[in-house]
Design an enzyme around this catalytic site. Structure first.
Site, PDB file in Angstrom:
ATOM      1  N   GLY A 149       0.992  -1.182   0.008  1.00  0.00           N
ATOM      2  CA  GLY A 149      -0.102  -0.028   0.095  1.00  0.00           C
ATOM      3  C   GLY A 149       0.907   1.200   0.065  1.00  0.00           C
ATOM      4  O   GLY A 149       2.097   1.200   0.408  1.00  0.00           O
ATOM      5  N   CYS A 150       0.190   2.465  -0.335  1.00  0.00           N
ATOM      6  CA  CYS A 150       1.006   3.637  -0.367  1.00  0.00           C
ATOM      7  C   CYS A 150       1.391   4.227   1.005  1.00  0.00           C
ATOM      8  O   CYS A 150       2.575   4.323   1.158  1.00  0.00           O
ATOM      9  CB  CYS A 150       0.299   4.797  -1.004  1.00  0.00           C
ATOM     10  SG  CYS A 150      -1.747   4.791  -0.656  1.00  0.00           S
ATOM     11  N   TYR A 151       0.426   4.173   1.987  1.00  0.00           N
ATOM     12  CA  TYR A 151       0.904   4.633   3.345  1.00  0.00           C
ATOM     13  C   TYR A 151       1.843   3.673   3.898  1.00  0.00           C
ATOM     14  O   TYR A 151       3.049   4.015   4.334  1.00  0.00           O
ATOM     15  CB  TYR A 151      -0.284   4.850   4.240  1.00  0.00           C
ATOM     16  CG  TYR A 151      -1.158   5.924   3.931  1.00  0.00           C
ATOM     17  CD1 TYR A 151      -0.730   7.250   4.032  1.00  0.00           C
ATOM     18  CD2 TYR A 151      -2.844   5.904   3.544  1.00  0.00           C
ATOM     19  CE1 TYR A 151      -1.468   8.333   4.090  1.00  0.00           C
ATOM     20  CE2 TYR A 151      -3.437   6.924   3.705  1.00  0.00           C
ATOM     21  CZ  TYR A 151      -2.808   8.074   3.678  1.00  0.00           C
ATOM     22  OH  TYR A 151      -3.716   9.242   3.577  1.00  0.00           O
TER      23      TYR A 151
END
Ligand SMILES: NC(=O)c1ccc[n+]([C@@H]2O[C@H](COP(=O)([O-])OP(=O)(O)OC[C@H]3O[C@@H](n4cnc5c(N)ncnc54)[C@H](OP(=O)(O)O)[C@@H]3O)[C@@H](O)[C@H]2O)c1
Length: 346
Positions: A149-151
């Protein structure tokens, strides 16, 4: 030439795959799907992509698409990737899934956070978490990549060496992350309308963001014991970019210089992690359009707290760039191919 297919090419991560793969000279894109735009040429939907005027969006018909390529990117909403991935794997294909469907190893944890049972829990063990800085060797031989995921990418990379070296109190980690609106995808949603987002700044999903178990899983693997974190996400009125500020209490005294040396030593051979010099912290403009993660560190000697600041482009190192980095590793292509000079200014 490797044949590559994109499921979900009309979304933000799918179109970012198209943008970056246009620079790649060792692959050929053999197909791209969209349900809403099936039959349209790619450049009808995205006029800037005139180089793809030969390519038409098609429906995601698994029997048709599984004959078309060697490697499949799944840029689909979570829950939609599982059956597609399972069929492609059965057909002997390589799959890089950008959704959260294969990131969490524990199926009951996936069900708790994503409110739906996992349909193929046996594949969770086969999936390799596609963070090359930690799992490069496993990625080389993987058939199924769970692209991070990005975060989580923005949080795991800065924290990883300090957890490995047991320098911080593991029950003291607080993460404050901010993302641009492309993080929510291209689909229409009132809360993401221009007038709602512009000139505003707000926290959302406080203490319940779905990336929490993914971050905790990877930090726990690094530590060798269970870690929980406080994780608060915010919506920034910008198109792209994530900035994460991470706080953790130090177990033993170290200086800012020593903290930066730990990061530099860990990532000295990593092509896409850049550690700042003392006195500098990164901003979103350092990474816009790029596959880089920039990390800065400061030790607050008054509070004995380590403060880490990281930035990534959520659509590149946080999604499609990292997915292509994984593809390069799987295919034995130079890892940085098509990814070195993607910067966007302003
Ligand atoms: N945005 C980010 O920064 C980011 C970062 C990391 C990971 N991710 C993950 O990557 C995935 C894609 O995200 P995104 O931001 O690109 O989303 P998006 O902009 O909403 O695009 C979703 C894509 O999936 C297609 N799609 C939707 N429902 C479908 C269905 N039932 N069957 C087949 N195709 C369907 C859409 O096609 P239509 O044209 O038919 O709508 C579109 O191409 C998500 O799982 C997301 O969590 C996103």
């Amino acid at each position: 030439m490797f044949k590559v297919f994109i499921c979900g090419g009309s979304g933000y991560t799918g179109s970012e795959l198209l943008r970056i793969l246009a620079l790649h000279d060792e692959i050929e894109i053999t197909g791209v799907t969209s349900e809403k735009s099936a039959g349209m040429a790619v450049n009808e939907l995205f006029p800037a992509f005139f180089i793809y005027s030969h390519l038409k969006f098609e429906n995601l018909d698994i029997d048709k698409i599984k004959k078309k390529a060697d490697i499949y990117f799944l840029a689909l909403p979570h829950g939609k990737s599982q059956k597609i991935a399972a069929s492609l794997l059965e057909a002997g294909k390589k799959v890089i899934d950008l959704s959260a469907d294969f990131r969490i190893k524990d199926a009951s944890c996936y069900e708790k956070w994503y409110k739906t049972p996992h349909l193929f829990p046996s594949l969770l063990n086969d999936a390799v978490y596609g963070l090359p800085e930690i799992y490069r060797e496993k990625i080389k031989n993987a058939s199924l990549i769970a692209n991070p995921g990005c975060y989580p990418t923005s949080v795991i990379l800065p924290l990883y060496p300090f957890i490995k070296k047991r320098i911080i109190e593991i029950d003291s980690i607080v993460v404050d992350s901010k993302s641009g609106t492309s993080g929510a995808g291209r689909k229409a949603e009132v809360t993401l309308n221009y007038c709602e987002v512009n000139e505003d700044f707000r926290a959302y999903n406080v203490a319940k963001h779905r990336h929490t178990p993914e971050i905790e899983q990877e930090l726990s693997f690094a530590f060798g014991g269970f870690i929980t974190i406080d994780f608060t996400t915010h919506l920034l009125p910008v198109n792209r970019g994530i900035l994460s500020t991470i706080y953790a209490k130090l177990k033993k005294k170290i200086s800012t210089k020593e903290a930066l040396e730990i990061l530099k030593e860990t990532y000295e051979n990593e092509p896409f992690v850049k550690v700042m010099d003392e006195g500098q912290v990164p901003s979103l403009k350092y990474v816009k359009g790029t596959n880089y993660c920039y990390i800065g560190a400061v030790v607050n000697e008054r509070t004995d707290r380590l403060i880490l600041i990281s930035t990534i482009d959520n659509l590149v190192k946080g999604a499609s760039g990292q997915a292509i980095q994984n593809m390069n590793i799987i295919c034995g292509i130079e890892e940085t191919k098509a990814l070195k000079s993607l910067a966007l200014t302003p």
